[in-house]
Design a protein around this motif. Structure first.
Motif, PDB file in Angstrom:
ATOM      1  N   ASP A   1     -89.412  71.162  72.803  1.00  0.00           N
ATOM      2  CA  ASP A   1     -89.500  71.717  71.455  1.00  0.00           C
ATOM      3  C   ASP A   1     -89.780  70.567  70.485  1.00  0.00           C
ATOM      4  N   ALA A   2     -91.058  70.432  70.093  1.00  0.00           N
ATOM      5  CA  ALA A   2     -91.464  69.342  69.194  1.00  0.00           C
ATOM      6  C   ALA A   2     -91.669  69.850  67.772  1.00  0.00           C
ATOM      7  N   ASP A   3     -90.913  70.864  67.405  1.00  0.00           N
ATOM      8  CA  ASP A   3     -91.000  71.463  66.070  1.00  0.00           C
ATOM      9  C   ASP A   3     -89.618  71.423  65.423  1.00  0.00           C
ATOM     10  N   PRO A   4     -89.484  70.791  64.233  1.00  0.00           N
ATOM     11  CA  PRO A   4     -88.172  70.717  63.569  1.00  0.00           C
ATOM     12  C   PRO A   4     -87.549  72.083  63.262  1.00  0.00           C
ATOM     13  N   GLN A   5     -88.374  73.137  63.222  1.00  0.00           N
ATOM     14  CA  GLN A   5     -87.821  74.477  62.978  1.00  0.00           C
ATOM     15  C   GLN A   5     -86.983  74.959  64.162  1.00  0.00           C
ATOM     16  N   ALA A   6     -87.178  74.342  65.317  1.00  0.00           N
ATOM     17  CA  ALA A   6     -86.364  74.596  66.525  1.00  0.00           C
ATOM     18  C   ALA A   6     -86.382  76.050  66.976  1.00  0.00           C
ATOM     19  N   ASN A   7     -87.500  76.745  66.770  1.00  0.00           N
ATOM     20  CA  ASN A   7     -87.565  78.150  67.180  1.00  0.00           C
ATOM     21  C   ASN A   7     -87.613  78.305  68.702  1.00  0.00           C
ATOM     22  N   THR A   8     -88.243  77.382  69.387  1.00  0.00           N
ATOM     23  CA  THR A   8     -88.223  77.430  70.857  1.00  0.00           C
ATOM     24  C   THR A   8     -86.802  77.239  71.362  1.00  0.00           C
ATOM     25  N   THR A   9     -86.082  76.337  70.721  1.00  0.00           N
ATOM     26  CA  THR A   9     -84.683  76.069  71.089  1.00  0.00           C
ATOM     27  C   THR A   9     -83.838  77.334  70.981  1.00  0.00           C
ATOM     28  N   SER A  10     -83.876  77.978  69.806  1.00  0.00           N
ATOM     29  CA  SER A  10     -83.069  79.191  69.618  1.00  0.00           C
ATOM     30  C   SER A  10     -83.619  80.361  70.422  1.00  0.00           C
ATOM     31  N   GLY A  11     -84.956  80.377  70.629  1.00  0.00           N
ATOM     32  CA  GLY A  11     -85.574  81.456  71.410  1.00  0.00           C
ATOM     33  C   GLY A  11     -85.208  81.413  72.881  1.00  0.00           C
TER      34      GLY A  11
ATOM     35  N   GLU B   1     -96.849  51.059  67.848  1.00  0.00           N
ATOM     36  CA  GLU B   1     -97.381  52.130  68.701  1.00  0.00           C
ATOM     37  C   GLU B   1     -96.616  53.438  68.480  1.00  0.00           C
ATOM     38  N   ARG B   2     -96.407  53.755  67.219  1.00  0.00           N
ATOM     39  CA  ARG B   2     -95.588  54.920  66.874  1.00  0.00           C
ATOM     40  C   ARG B   2     -96.181  56.240  67.367  1.00  0.00           C
ATOM     41  N   GLU B   3     -97.498  56.271  67.580  1.00  0.00           N
ATOM     42  CA  GLU B   3     -98.131  57.514  68.045  1.00  0.00           C
ATOM     43  C   GLU B   3     -97.877  57.774  69.532  1.00  0.00           C
ATOM     44  N   SER B   4     -97.379  56.759  70.250  1.00  0.00           N
ATOM     45  CA  SER B   4     -97.223  56.875  71.714  1.00  0.00           C
ATOM     46  C   SER B   4     -95.769  56.965  72.163  1.00  0.00           C
ATOM     47  N   ILE B   5     -94.843  57.134  71.232  1.00  0.00           N
ATOM     48  CA  ILE B   5     -93.412  57.125  71.587  1.00  0.00           C
ATOM     49  C   ILE B   5     -93.066  58.286  72.519  1.00  0.00           C
ATOM     50  N   LEU B   6     -93.566  59.479  72.196  1.00  0.00           N
ATOM     51  CA  LEU B   6     -93.273  60.648  73.033  1.00  0.00           C
ATOM     52  C   LEU B   6     -93.914  60.499  74.409  1.00  0.00           C
ATOM     53  N   LYS B   7     -95.120  59.971  74.445  1.00  0.00           N
ATOM     54  CA  LYS B   7     -95.812  59.757  75.731  1.00  0.00           C
ATOM     55  C   LYS B   7     -94.989  58.863  76.647  1.00  0.00           C
ATOM     56  N   LYS B   8     -94.496  57.747  76.090  1.00  0.00           N
ATOM     57  CA  LYS B   8     -93.707  56.806  76.888  1.00  0.00           C
ATOM     58  C   LYS B   8     -92.416  57.452  77.386  1.00  0.00           C
TER      59      LYS B   8
ATOM     60  N   ASP C   1     -94.181  72.646  72.466  1.00  0.00           N
ATOM     61  CA  ASP C   1     -94.400  73.476  71.289  1.00  0.00           C
ATOM     62  C   ASP C   1     -94.490  72.566  70.068  1.00  0.00           C
ATOM     63  N   CYS C   2     -95.650  72.531  69.418  1.00  0.00           N
ATOM     64  CA  CYS C   2     -95.863  71.632  68.275  1.00  0.00           C
ATOM     65  C   CYS C   2     -95.555  72.329  66.955  1.00  0.00           C
ATOM     66  N   ALA C   3     -95.247  71.527  65.954  1.00  0.00           N
ATOM     67  CA  ALA C   3     -94.988  72.045  64.607  1.00  0.00           C
ATOM     68  C   ALA C   3     -96.291  72.526  63.968  1.00  0.00           C
ATOM     69  N   PRO C   4     -96.194  73.469  63.015  1.00  0.00           N
ATOM     70  CA  PRO C   4     -97.406  73.914  62.299  1.00  0.00           C
ATOM     71  C   PRO C   4     -97.832  72.886  61.256  1.00  0.00           C
ATOM     72  N   SER C   5     -98.187  71.698  61.730  1.00  0.00           N
ATOM     73  CA  SER C   5     -98.646  70.625  60.850  1.00  0.00           C
ATOM     74  C   SER C   5     -99.422  69.643  61.707  1.00  0.00           C
ATOM     75  N   LEU C   6    -100.090  68.699  61.049  1.00  0.00           N
ATOM     76  CA  LEU C   6    -100.804  67.665  61.800  1.00  0.00           C
ATOM     77  C   LEU C   6    -100.155  66.308  61.550  1.00  0.00           C
ATOM     78  N   GLY C   7     -98.820  66.309  61.469  1.00  0.00           N
ATOM     79  CA  GLY C   7     -98.062  65.089  61.204  1.00  0.00           C
ATOM     80  C   GLY C   7     -97.890  64.228  62.439  1.00  0.00           C
ATOM     81  N   LEU C   8     -97.043  63.200  62.305  1.00  0.00           N
ATOM     82  CA  LEU C   8     -96.879  62.186  63.347  1.00  0.00           C
ATOM     83  C   LEU C   8     -96.299  62.756  64.643  1.00  0.00           C
ATOM     84  N   ILE C   9     -95.407  63.748  64.547  1.00  0.00           N
ATOM     85  CA  ILE C   9     -94.824  64.331  65.762  1.00  0.00           C
ATOM     86  C   ILE C   9     -95.901  65.082  66.543  1.00  0.00           C
ATOM     87  N   THR C  10     -96.750  65.835  65.829  1.00  0.00           N
ATOM     88  CA  THR C  10     -97.842  66.556  66.504  1.00  0.00           C
ATOM     89  C   THR C  10     -98.840  65.570  67.108  1.00  0.00           C
TER      90      THR C  10
END
Length: 255
Positions: A38-48, A104-111, A126-135
């Motif tokens: 769940d890569a979305d701060p809204q955490a809907n996958t988590t609660s779902g 290398e902040r864009e590769s933290i999740l990959k690592k 599951d990505c957030a509805p944005s094109l920010g750094l987490i996405t």
């Protein structure tokens, strides 16, 4: 080695979370070891999936990204034996700010995911509805991206922006990233507009659309309030069958 698939579209309300939950559950039911992130701060996958975002003992994706929790300690069991979950929390909003100063902040999740990738057949994000750094992190970590598209006029307007972002990621951060396909969600065969939009996308992007279409289905809408994927809530519903069909299509493509 597990295939990592991001579910992304910066437009909200197109069925990203529904797709992430139900695709991951379908792959698990088909006996593929699956991890959903769940890569979305809204955490809907988590609660779902029946997790309380506020009771995960500081073992969410946020703690993984800022280096406070090893990724293997953030993996939780779900109701399905073959499905594991990395949960999210509203704190994930702050991770983007905290990560800005890191190299290398864009590769933290990959690592992070590289450490557990061998344990799974599929990792669904599951990505957030944005094109920010987490996405961007999710796209950098992914082998491919599924783009859910609601067959409405305005849903098409944002596709160009998303495709440009994907192109940038492909050029600078992840040359191996592929578009797995456009997935039409909330489709109503009776509506002429829906049929026109599907035809238009297939004309502009031949060979990039899934054969499977996710039809409007009340069971898909109800299932998250019970903390279950559709296949556990109503296994014979059209929604459950649509996502099983999608899972099989992805498996066939992966062979």
């Amino acid at each position: 080695m597990g295939k990592i698939i991001a579910i992304a579209n910066q437009k909200g309300g197109v069925g990203k979370t529904t797709t992430a939950i139900n695709l991951a559950a379908s792959l698990a039911v088909l006996e593929y070891k699956t991890l959903i992130v769940d890569a979305d701060p809204q955490a809907n996958t988590t609660s779902g999936l029946n997790f309380n975002p506020d009771s995960q003992e500081k073992r969410t994706l946020y703690e993984v990204l800022i280096g406070e929790c090893p990724v293997e300690n953030a993996v939780f069991d779900s109701e399905l034996p073959m499905l594991k979950v990395i949960t999210s929390h509203i704190d994930l909003v702050g991770a983007e700010i905290e990560m800005l100063e890191l190299e290398e902040r864009e590769s933290i999740l990959k690592k992070a995911l590289e450490k557990v990738r061998e344990e799974y057949d599929y990792i669904i994000m599951d990505c957030a509805p944005s094109l920010g750094l987490i996405t961007v992190n999710a796209l950098t970590a992914a082998d491919s991206v599924i783009i859910p598209v609601q067959p409405e006029f305005f849903a098409l307007e944002g596709l160009g922006k998303l495709l440009n972002t994907i192109k940038l990621v492909q050029t600078r951060l992840n040359t191996a990233l592929k578009i797995e396909g456009f997935l039409f969600t909330m489709f109503d065969n009776r509506l002429r507009l829906h049929n026109q939009v599907v035809e238009e996308v297939k004309t502009h992007f031949p060979d990039m659309s899934f054969q499977t279409v996710i039809t409007r289905n009340i069971r898909l809408s109800e299932a998250p309030s019970f903390g279950k994927p559709a296949i556990l809530y109503d296994a014979v519903s059209a929604g459950a069958n649509n996502y099983l069909s999608l899972a099989k299509e992805i498996i066939d493509r992966s062979r």
